[in-house]
Design a protein around this motif. Structure first.
Motif, PDB file in Angstrom:
ATOM      1  N   VAL A 139      22.434  -4.188 -11.938  1.00  0.00           N
ATOM      2  CA  VAL A 139      21.853  -2.896 -12.283  1.00  0.00           C
ATOM      3  C   VAL A 139      20.381  -3.130 -12.631  1.00  0.00           C
ATOM      4  CG1 VAL A 139      22.042  -0.834 -13.703  1.00  0.00           C
ATOM      5  CG2 VAL A 139      24.095  -2.172 -13.172  1.00  0.00           C
ATOM      6  N   VAL A 140      19.494  -2.467 -11.898  1.00  0.00           N
ATOM      7  CA  VAL A 140      18.057  -2.721 -12.005  1.00  0.00           C
ATOM      8  C   VAL A 140      17.426  -1.652 -12.891  1.00  0.00           C
ATOM      9  CG1 VAL A 140      15.905  -3.000 -10.733  1.00  0.00           C
ATOM     10  CG2 VAL A 140      18.080  -3.758  -9.708  1.00  0.00           C
ATOM     11  N   CYS A 141      17.024  -2.053 -14.102  1.00  0.00           N
ATOM     12  CA  CYS A 141      16.475  -1.121 -15.092  1.00  0.00           C
ATOM     13  C   CYS A 141      15.090  -1.552 -15.573  1.00  0.00           C
ATOM     14  CB  CYS A 141      17.421  -1.005 -16.281  1.00  0.00           C
ATOM     15  SG  CYS A 141      19.096  -0.509 -15.867  1.00  0.00           S
ATOM     16  N   VAL A 142      14.366  -2.253 -14.744  1.00  0.00           N
ATOM     17  CA  VAL A 142      13.012  -2.708 -15.060  1.00  0.00           C
ATOM     18  C   VAL A 142      12.018  -1.612 -14.667  1.00  0.00           C
ATOM     19  CG1 VAL A 142      13.611  -5.140 -14.805  1.00  0.00           C
ATOM     20  CG2 VAL A 142      12.882  -3.837 -12.803  1.00  0.00           C
ATOM     21  N   PRO A 143      10.719  -1.746 -15.025  1.00  0.00           N
ATOM     22  CA  PRO A 143       9.738  -0.753 -14.591  1.00  0.00           C
ATOM     23  C   PRO A 143       9.736  -0.570 -13.073  1.00  0.00           C
ATOM     24  CG  PRO A 143       8.797  -2.091 -16.314  1.00  0.00           C
ATOM     25  CD  PRO A 143      10.124  -2.709 -15.978  1.00  0.00           C
ATOM     26  N   THR A 144       9.428   0.638 -12.642  1.00  0.00           N
ATOM     27  CA  THR A 144       9.540   1.036 -11.235  1.00  0.00           C
ATOM     28  C   THR A 144       8.815   0.103 -10.283  1.00  0.00           C
ATOM     29  OG1 THR A 144       9.721   3.334 -11.956  1.00  0.00           O
ATOM     30  CG2 THR A 144       9.130   2.959  -9.647  1.00  0.00           C
ATOM     31  N   SER A 145       7.660  -0.389 -10.673  1.00  0.00           N
ATOM     32  CA  SER A 145       6.839  -1.199  -9.767  1.00  0.00           C
ATOM     33  C   SER A 145       7.478  -2.526  -9.398  1.00  0.00           C
ATOM     34  CB  SER A 145       5.456  -1.450 -10.384  1.00  0.00           C
ATOM     35  OG  SER A 145       5.582  -2.178 -11.600  1.00  0.00           O
ATOM     36  N   ILE A 146       8.487  -2.974 -10.152  1.00  0.00           N
ATOM     37  CA  ILE A 146       9.155  -4.240  -9.815  1.00  0.00           C
ATOM     38  C   ILE A 146      10.633  -4.043  -9.459  1.00  0.00           C
ATOM     39  CG2 ILE A 146       7.563  -5.775 -11.018  1.00  0.00           C
ATOM     40  CD1 ILE A 146       9.419  -5.778 -13.412  1.00  0.00           C
ATOM     41  N   HIS A 147      11.042  -2.802  -9.221  1.00  0.00           N
ATOM     42  CA  HIS A 147      12.403  -2.547  -8.765  1.00  0.00           C
ATOM     43  C   HIS A 147      12.767  -3.388  -7.550  1.00  0.00           C
ATOM     44  CE1 HIS A 147      13.212   1.735 -10.591  1.00  0.00           C
ATOM     45  NE2 HIS A 147      13.138   0.785 -11.503  1.00  0.00           N
ATOM     46  N   LEU A 148      11.886  -3.374  -6.543  1.00  0.00           N
ATOM     47  CA  LEU A 148      12.219  -4.041  -5.282  1.00  0.00           C
ATOM     48  C   LEU A 148      12.319  -5.553  -5.443  1.00  0.00           C
ATOM     49  CD1 LEU A 148      10.159  -2.074  -2.600  1.00  0.00           C
ATOM     50  CD2 LEU A 148      12.503  -1.695  -3.380  1.00  0.00           C
ATOM     51  N   SER A 155       6.624   2.874  -0.493  1.00  0.00           N
ATOM     52  CA  SER A 155       7.632   2.708   0.557  1.00  0.00           C
ATOM     53  C   SER A 155       7.567   1.316   1.178  1.00  0.00           C
ATOM     54  CB  SER A 155       7.435   3.771   1.648  1.00  0.00           C
ATOM     55  OG  SER A 155       6.147   3.655   2.229  1.00  0.00           O
ATOM     56  N   GLU A 156       6.502   0.583   0.888  1.00  0.00           N
ATOM     57  CA  GLU A 156       6.339  -0.756   1.459  1.00  0.00           C
ATOM     58  C   GLU A 156       7.459  -1.680   0.975  1.00  0.00           C
ATOM     59  OE1 GLU A 156       3.021  -4.371   1.610  1.00  0.00           O
ATOM     60  OE2 GLU A 156       2.493  -2.419   0.781  1.00  0.00           O
ATOM     61  N   GLY A 157       8.145  -2.278   1.899  1.00  0.00           N
ATOM     62  CA  GLY A 157       9.221  -3.208   1.580  1.00  0.00           C
ATOM     63  C   GLY A 157      10.589  -2.576   1.457  1.00  0.00           C
ATOM     64  N   VAL A 158      10.654  -1.242   1.401  1.00  0.00           N
ATOM     65  CA  VAL A 158      11.952  -0.583   1.228  1.00  0.00           C
ATOM     66  C   VAL A 158      12.832  -0.718   2.471  1.00  0.00           C
ATOM     67  CG1 VAL A 158      13.134   1.594   0.791  1.00  0.00           C
ATOM     68  CG2 VAL A 158      11.084   1.012  -0.518  1.00  0.00           C
ATOM     69  N   PRO A 159      12.315  -0.438   3.681  1.00  0.00           N
ATOM     70  CA  PRO A 159      13.187  -0.582   4.856  1.00  0.00           C
ATOM     71  C   PRO A 159      13.760  -1.987   4.997  1.00  0.00           C
ATOM     72  CG  PRO A 159      11.216   0.656   5.430  1.00  0.00           C
ATOM     73  CD  PRO A 159      10.992   0.114   4.055  1.00  0.00           C
ATOM     74  N   GLU A 160      12.949  -2.988   4.690  1.00  0.00           N
ATOM     75  CA  GLU A 160      13.413  -4.370   4.785  1.00  0.00           C
ATOM     76  C   GLU A 160      14.531  -4.637   3.770  1.00  0.00           C
ATOM     77  OE1 GLU A 160       9.453  -3.959   6.537  1.00  0.00           O
ATOM     78  OE2 GLU A 160      10.266  -3.420   4.567  1.00  0.00           O
ATOM     79  N   LEU A 161      14.378  -4.114   2.566  1.00  0.00           N
ATOM     80  CA  LEU A 161      15.403  -4.285   1.534  1.00  0.00           C
ATOM     81  C   LEU A 161      16.719  -3.648   1.969  1.00  0.00           C
ATOM     82  CD1 LEU A 161      15.888  -5.081  -1.598  1.00  0.00           C
ATOM     83  CD2 LEU A 161      15.702  -2.610  -1.942  1.00  0.00           C
ATOM     84  N   LEU A 162      16.638  -2.433   2.496  1.00  0.00           N
ATOM     85  CA  LEU A 162      17.855  -1.727   2.892  1.00  0.00           C
ATOM     86  C   LEU A 162      18.523  -2.404   4.087  1.00  0.00           C
ATOM     87  CD1 LEU A 162      16.690   1.984   2.471  1.00  0.00           C
ATOM     88  CD2 LEU A 162      17.860   0.511   0.829  1.00  0.00           C
ATOM     89  N   SER A 163      17.718  -2.916   5.000  1.00  0.00           N
ATOM     90  CA  SER A 163      18.279  -3.638   6.145  1.00  0.00           C
ATOM     91  C   SER A 163      18.970  -4.913   5.701  1.00  0.00           C
ATOM     92  CB  SER A 163      17.174  -3.970   7.155  1.00  0.00           C
ATOM     93  OG  SER A 163      16.642  -2.799   7.728  1.00  0.00           O
ATOM     94  N   LEU A 164      18.367  -5.611   4.737  1.00  0.00           N
ATOM     95  CA  LEU A 164      18.953  -6.846   4.213  1.00  0.00           C
ATOM     96  C   LEU A 164      20.316  -6.556   3.587  1.00  0.00           C
ATOM     97  CD1 LEU A 164      18.429  -9.889   3.606  1.00  0.00           C
ATOM     98  CD2 LEU A 164      17.421  -9.162   1.435  1.00  0.00           C
ATOM     99  N   GLU A 166       3.260  16.434   5.983  1.00  0.00           N
ATOM    100  CA  GLU A 166       4.679  16.270   6.247  1.00  0.00           C
ATOM    101  C   GLU A 166       5.157  15.001   5.547  1.00  0.00           C
ATOM    102  OE1 GLU A 166       5.245  16.160  10.432  1.00  0.00           O
ATOM    103  OE2 GLU A 166       4.501  18.202  10.758  1.00  0.00           O
ATOM    104  N   PRO A 167       6.411  14.989   5.066  1.00  0.00           N
ATOM    105  CA  PRO A 167       6.915  13.765   4.428  1.00  0.00           C
ATOM    106  C   PRO A 167       6.878  12.597   5.397  1.00  0.00           C
ATOM    107  CG  PRO A 167       8.393  15.599   4.020  1.00  0.00           C
ATOM    108  CD  PRO A 167       7.398  16.066   5.047  1.00  0.00           C
ATOM    109  N   PHE A 168       6.623  11.410   4.853  1.00  0.00           N
ATOM    110  CA  PHE A 168       6.644  10.210   5.667  1.00  0.00           C
ATOM    111  C   PHE A 168       8.031  10.028   6.236  1.00  0.00           C
ATOM    112  CE2 PHE A 168       3.690   8.797   2.073  1.00  0.00           C
ATOM    113  CZ  PHE A 168       2.614   9.428   2.653  1.00  0.00           C
ATOM    114  N   GLY A 169       8.126   9.474   7.440  1.00  0.00           N
ATOM    115  CA  GLY A 169       9.426   9.291   8.073  1.00  0.00           C
ATOM    116  C   GLY A 169      10.286   8.306   7.315  1.00  0.00           C
TER     117      GLY A 169
END
Length: 337
Positions: free
Chosen positions: A68-77, A100-109, A330-333
């Motif tokens: 469970v990740v409860c640290v400040p938002t900037s280090i969630h990933l 959004s940088e690094g999020v797609p890679e995290l979800l793919s992993l 428009e929202p980012f894809g």
């Protein structure tokens, strides 16, 4: 429950999760924080049986089912990635990140390893809002024309036991501020009315609070569903408000979080029906964790996974872009599942 769960970050929300995990029968719990005072609070308030550590990497050397990740938002990933690489599913406090940088890679992993990524948009578990979703899905007020949501709460009141200026919410570099931390409001609107087509936002620091994060986000949105929405989030409102108003062809719906009521107006009856709920605020946190625990044991998927949360993050980042450039965007894809 034969699971080993690590909670990283033992501030207010981390201790809440530890208490709820214990209440749900998880016996093998680990609390990780670099602050000794917080670990001492865990021992005193939740139980001496919880293992306390200041080193996540060491704890991940032993088999772990979830983090469970409860640290400040900037280090969630950073924390989530380390957990996923070790083979653990994650429950990440909202928002998913401040970028959004690094999020797609995290979800793919996580997807490649068949691990669960859940994100803490707890209001999806709030019975009053679930009732509103039921009303909308069953056309109780016909076609929806517009909706307005407001989250307004004075930041120094959030944690009166500590100086708000020292908290991550006051610090832009840690991902604090009204827009990202109160993105519950965005998630609620997406959940009820669908995805945004265009967004116009005003976002910045306008009050006398001693912070360098934003204290206001004002957003106008056109949804693909045709609904026109307005979203207001601030952290300087002295009278605390969390409210939603929906205007439809045949009536209106109004939600008040603090009164814990939903009011339904049906024009043909020319009267309001007020529904009073009796739920405790902690119930939605319990339900969130219960769903996550079930999912990591092979049960149904979590209601808010990483891909869903990425769409809320994309919405928030689009509002920031709009405010910076003073234009409709428009929202980012967001990547597909």
């Amino acid at each position: 429950m034969a699971l080993r769960i690590i909670v990283v970050g033992c501030g207010s929300i981390g201790k809440r999760h530890l208490g709820n995990l214990k209440a749900l029968g998880v016996e093998n719990l680990v609390a990780v924080d670099t602050r000794k005072d917080r670990l001492q609070e865990v021992t005193e308030r939740i139980g001496s049986e919880i293992l306390c550590s200041d080193n996540l990497s060491e704890q991940l050397k032993s088999k772990c089912d979830g983090v469970v990740v409860c640290v400040p938002t900037s280090i969630h990933l950073d924390v989530a990635k380390e957990a996923i690489k070790s083979g653990a599913s994650v429950l990440i406090e909202k928002p998913l990140s401040n970028t959004s940088e690094g999020v797609p890679e995290l979800l793919s992993l996580a997807k490649e390893s068949s691990l669960v990524v859940a994100v803490g948009y707890t209001y999806r578990f709030w019975p009053a809002l679930q009732k509103i979703k039921y009303f909308l899905e069953n056309d109780q007020i016909g076609q929806i024309y517009s909706a307005n949501i407001i989250f307004s709460e004075y930041l120094p009141d959030w944690h009166p036991w500590e100086d708000y200026r020292s908290w991550f919410m006051a610090k832009k570099e840690l991902g604090g501020g009204a827009l990202l931390d109160e993105s519950h409001a965005i998630d609620i609107m997406r959940w009820l009315f669908g995805e945004a087509r265009t967004i116009y936002g005003v976002n910045g620091t306008f009050s006398k609070l001693e912070i360098d994060s934003d204290d206001l986000a004002e957003i106008i949105v056109r949804f693909h569903s045709g609904v026109i929405g307005s979203i207001h989030m601030d952290i300087y409102g002295r009278h605390h408000r969390k409210e939603l108003s929906v205007q439809g062809e045949l009536g209106n719906i109004y939600w008040d979080f603090y009164k814990n009521t939903v009011a339904l107006y049906q024009a043909n009856l020319e009267k309001w029906e007020v529904i009073q709920f009796e739920d405790d605020r902690n119930d939605m946190f319990l339900n969130e964790v219960r769903h996550w625990l079930n999912a990591i044991q092979g049960g149904p998927k979590v209601p808010v996974d990483g891909y869903d949360a990425l769409k809320t993050l994309s919405f928030a980042l689009a509002a920031i872009e709009s405010s910076m450039n003073d234009k409709v965007v428009e929202p980012f894809g967001a990547i597909d599942k």
